[in-house]
Design an enzyme around this catalytic site. Structure first.
Site, PDB file in Angstrom:
ATOM      1  N   ARG A 196     -33.513  -3.780  16.983  1.00 14.98           N
ATOM      2  CA  ARG A 196     -32.326  -3.114  17.518  1.00 14.98           C
ATOM      3  C   ARG A 196     -31.669  -2.193  16.487  1.00 14.98           C
ATOM      4  O   ARG A 196     -31.921  -2.290  15.290  1.00 14.98           O
ATOM      5  CB  ARG A 196     -31.282  -4.154  17.949  1.00 14.98           C
ATOM      6  CG  ARG A 196     -31.650  -4.947  19.175  1.00 14.98           C
ATOM      7  CD  ARG A 196     -30.678  -6.090  19.383  1.00 14.98           C
ATOM      8  NE  ARG A 196     -30.914  -6.772  20.664  1.00 14.98           N
ATOM      9  CZ  ARG A 196     -30.512  -7.995  20.937  1.00 14.98           C
ATOM     10  NH1 ARG A 196     -29.857  -8.699  20.029  1.00 14.98           N
ATOM     11  NH2 ARG A 196     -30.755  -8.533  22.120  1.00 14.98           N
TER      12      ARG A 196
ATOM     13  N   GLN B  19     -11.854  -8.857   7.641  1.00 16.94           N
ATOM     14  CA  GLN B  19     -11.861  -8.249   6.305  1.00 16.94           C
ATOM     15  C   GLN B  19     -10.574  -8.501   5.534  1.00 16.94           C
ATOM     16  O   GLN B  19     -10.548  -8.370   4.314  1.00 16.94           O
ATOM     17  CB  GLN B  19     -12.078  -6.737   6.434  1.00 16.94           C
ATOM     18  CG  GLN B  19     -13.435  -6.366   6.994  1.00 16.94           C
ATOM     19  CD  GLN B  19     -13.423  -4.989   7.621  1.00 16.94           C
ATOM     20  OE1 GLN B  19     -13.794  -4.006   6.993  1.00 16.94           O
ATOM     21  NE2 GLN B  19     -12.994  -4.897   8.874  1.00 16.94           N
ATOM     22  N   ARG B  20      -9.495  -8.813   6.233  1.00 22.56           N
ATOM     23  CA  ARG B  20      -8.204  -9.038   5.577  1.00 22.56           C
ATOM     24  C   ARG B  20      -7.980 -10.501   5.205  1.00 22.56           C
ATOM     25  O   ARG B  20      -7.123 -10.807   4.390  1.00 22.56           O
ATOM     26  CB  ARG B  20      -7.055  -8.604   6.488  1.00 22.56           C
ATOM     27  CG  ARG B  20      -6.964  -7.114   6.709  1.00 22.56           C
ATOM     28  CD  ARG B  20      -5.633  -6.752   7.349  1.00 22.56           C
ATOM     29  NE  ARG B  20      -5.495  -5.328   7.496  1.00 22.56           N
ATOM     30  CZ  ARG B  20      -5.113  -4.497   6.522  1.00 22.56           C
ATOM     31  NH1 ARG B  20      -4.841  -4.975   5.327  1.00 22.56           N
ATOM     32  NH2 ARG B  20      -5.004  -3.214   6.745  1.00 22.56           N
TER      33      ARG B  20
ATOM     34  N   GLY C  83       0.818  -1.204   0.000  1.00 19.79           N
ATOM     35  CA  GLY C  83       0.000   0.000   0.000  1.00 19.79           C
ATOM     36  C   GLY C  83       0.852   1.255   0.000  1.00 19.79           C
ATOM     37  O   GLY C  83       2.031   1.222  -0.386  1.00 19.79           O
TER      38      GLY C  83
ATOM     39  N   GLU D 278     -13.691   3.007  10.359  1.00 21.02           N
ATOM     40  CA  GLU D 278     -12.879   3.152  11.567  1.00 21.02           C
ATOM     41  C   GLU D 278     -12.279   4.553  11.718  1.00 21.02           C
ATOM     42  O   GLU D 278     -11.968   4.985  12.828  1.00 21.02           O
ATOM     43  CB  GLU D 278     -11.760   2.115  11.587  1.00 21.02           C
ATOM     44  CG  GLU D 278     -10.761   2.245  10.442  1.00 21.02           C
ATOM     45  CD  GLU D 278      -9.692   1.162  10.465  1.00 21.02           C
ATOM     46  OE1 GLU D 278      -9.667   0.360  11.410  1.00 21.02           O
ATOM     47  OE2 GLU D 278      -8.876   1.123   9.516  1.00 21.02           O
TER      48      GLU D 278
ATOM     49  N   ILE E  17      -6.736  -3.100   1.069  1.00 22.87           N
ATOM     50  CA  ILE E  17      -8.189  -3.236   1.160  1.00 22.87           C
ATOM     51  C   ILE E  17      -8.838  -1.866   1.256  1.00 22.87           C
ATOM     52  O   ILE E  17     -10.024  -1.719   0.990  1.00 22.87           O
ATOM     53  CB  ILE E  17      -8.607  -4.118   2.354  1.00 22.87           C
ATOM     54  CG1 ILE E  17      -8.266  -3.457   3.695  1.00 22.87           C
ATOM     55  CG2 ILE E  17      -8.016  -5.507   2.256  1.00 22.87           C
ATOM     56  CD1 ILE E  17      -8.878  -4.153   4.896  1.00 22.87           C
ATOM     57  N   ASP E  18      -8.050  -0.840   1.612  1.00 23.37           N
ATOM     58  CA  ASP E  18      -8.603   0.506   1.816  1.00 23.37           C
ATOM     59  C   ASP E  18      -8.934   1.211   0.502  1.00 23.37           C
ATOM     60  O   ASP E  18      -9.687   2.187   0.501  1.00 23.37           O
ATOM     61  CB  ASP E  18      -7.617   1.372   2.601  1.00 23.37           C
ATOM     62  CG  ASP E  18      -7.205   0.739   3.922  1.00 23.37           C
ATOM     63  OD1 ASP E  18      -7.992  -0.061   4.472  1.00 23.37           O
ATOM     64  OD2 ASP E  18      -6.092   1.034   4.397  1.00 23.37           O
TER      65      ASP E  18
END
Length: 361
Positions: A176, A287-288, A116, A236, A140-141
């Site tokens: 909820r 996610q990774r 990255g 995040e 992934i970003d």
């Protein structure tokens, strides 16, 4: 015959092994070159080099595997190697000359760095010291400028979307508010794409500071309409208006920090403001991991083969990139100058807002 070095740096992500496989098959099987795999990113070139020769037999069966067979390090920077003094304090030492010595020692004609923005920035510094480097964008970003998309992103979005689908059923059953925190650091691409694909009611991303009152209004509006549950996706790196991102570990001297925890604050705030039962899920490193999607396998394979072609053409100091449907080479310097962030007024955000998704603004 050329002798190529190959390393994977930064955080792991699905598709790294597909790139390694493509480089080896293209360079060794197709051209008769030699590929040397450097272990654990740039750390493998600091001190005594850690490496292995990669033959086609070594990459059999790794196409669908997540992670990287070479190992990686998301804090390995040869320009700032942490050294602990006897008194326990830490200082940072430039070991880049040692990296260059090891590259010469291994007789590498070129070094392909897969990573990255951090990995590519280090690669650019090495380019400026004369090292022949080709960059391959991985994150992934999806925040690397110069390429429309990086491999790993599609898989992460698919994972996050699946999580939203699963949260929908339990949220609706118990009436909820479900808050899901996804990765992305200071870019909201995962949150935006997964939120759209998963039918989220609220998406909070770093590029659009949010007002929690507006989020609570969205939840209340759904309640009045008989929709007694809500799905809130939070990147995040998201932050409230006038506030700062939430860190698990704040950035230190090395410049690194661990984002995380904003979803807990959002969840607690919504519970207090709406009176509704609220649950928080932090998706984290799920996610990774895991097998890359078909899209990421194809993109990673294309990137790997094109990187070898770029070595053959002598296009050093450049990064392979996807523009539209075609591959091209861009200067690494241009690719890492600024991160690629979500346009707060772009088409994707406008599309989300037109179908009723709130960004808390």
């Amino acid at each position: 015959m050329k002798r190529l070095g190959l390393l994977t740096g930064g955080g792991d992500c699905p598709g790294l092994n597909a790139v390694i496989r493509a480089v080896v098959k293209s360079a060794v099987a197709h051209r008769g070159w030699e590929v040397i795999g450097i272990e654990d990113g740039y750390d493998g070139l600091v001190g005594e080099p850690r490496f292995r020769t990669l033959a086609p037999a070594d990459v059999q069966g790794i196409l669908p595997r997540g992670g990287t067979i070479l190992g990686t390090s998301n804090r390995g920077n040869p320009f700032a190697v942490p050294i602990r003094r006897p008194d326990g304090t830490v200082f940072y030492e430039d070991r880049s000359d040692q990296v260059i010595e090891n590259i010469e020692r291994l007789r590498l004609d070129a070094l392909i760095t897969i990573g990255g923005d951090g990995t590519l920035r280090i690669g650019l510094e090495l380019v400026e010291k004369g090292v022949p480097i080709i960059g391959v964008p991985k994150t992934i970003d999806n925040d690397i400028a110069g390429t429309d998309v990086s491999f790993g992103f599609d898989t992460a979005v698919e994972t996050a979307t699946d999580a939203i689908d699963r949260l929908h059923t339990t949220a609706e059953s118990h009436h909820r508010v479900m808050v899901l925190e996804v990765m992305g650091r200071h870019a909201g691409w995962i949150g935006l794409h997964a939120g759209l694909a998963g039918g989220a009611d609220v998406i909070l991303i770093p590029e659009i500071p949010f007002d929690l009152n507006r989020v609570a209004e969205k939840v209340a509006m759904r309640e009045r309409a008989g929709r007694r549950f809500s799905i809130v996706v939070v990147s995040e790196g998201a932050r409230p208006v006038g506030g700062e991102p939430v860190f698990i570990e704040p950035p230190g001297e090395g410049g690194y920090g661990r984002l995380g925890g904003i979803a807990n604050r959002v969840g607690a705030g919504l519970a207090a403001m709406t009176g509704k039962e609220t649950r928080v899920t932090i998706l984290g490193h799920v996610q990774r991991g895991g097998s890359p999607t078909a899209f990421d396998r194809v993109l990673a394979t294309r990137f790997g083969v094109e990187a070898v072609r770029m070595v053959e053409r002598g296009e050093f100091g450049k990064m392979v990139a996807l523009r539209g449907q075609d591959l091209t080479a861009v200067d690494i310097a241009d690719a890492v100058r600024v991160p690629k962030l979500v346009d707060p007024d772009g088409e994707l955000v406008q599309t989300a807002e037109e179908i009723g998704i709130s960004f808390g603004r």
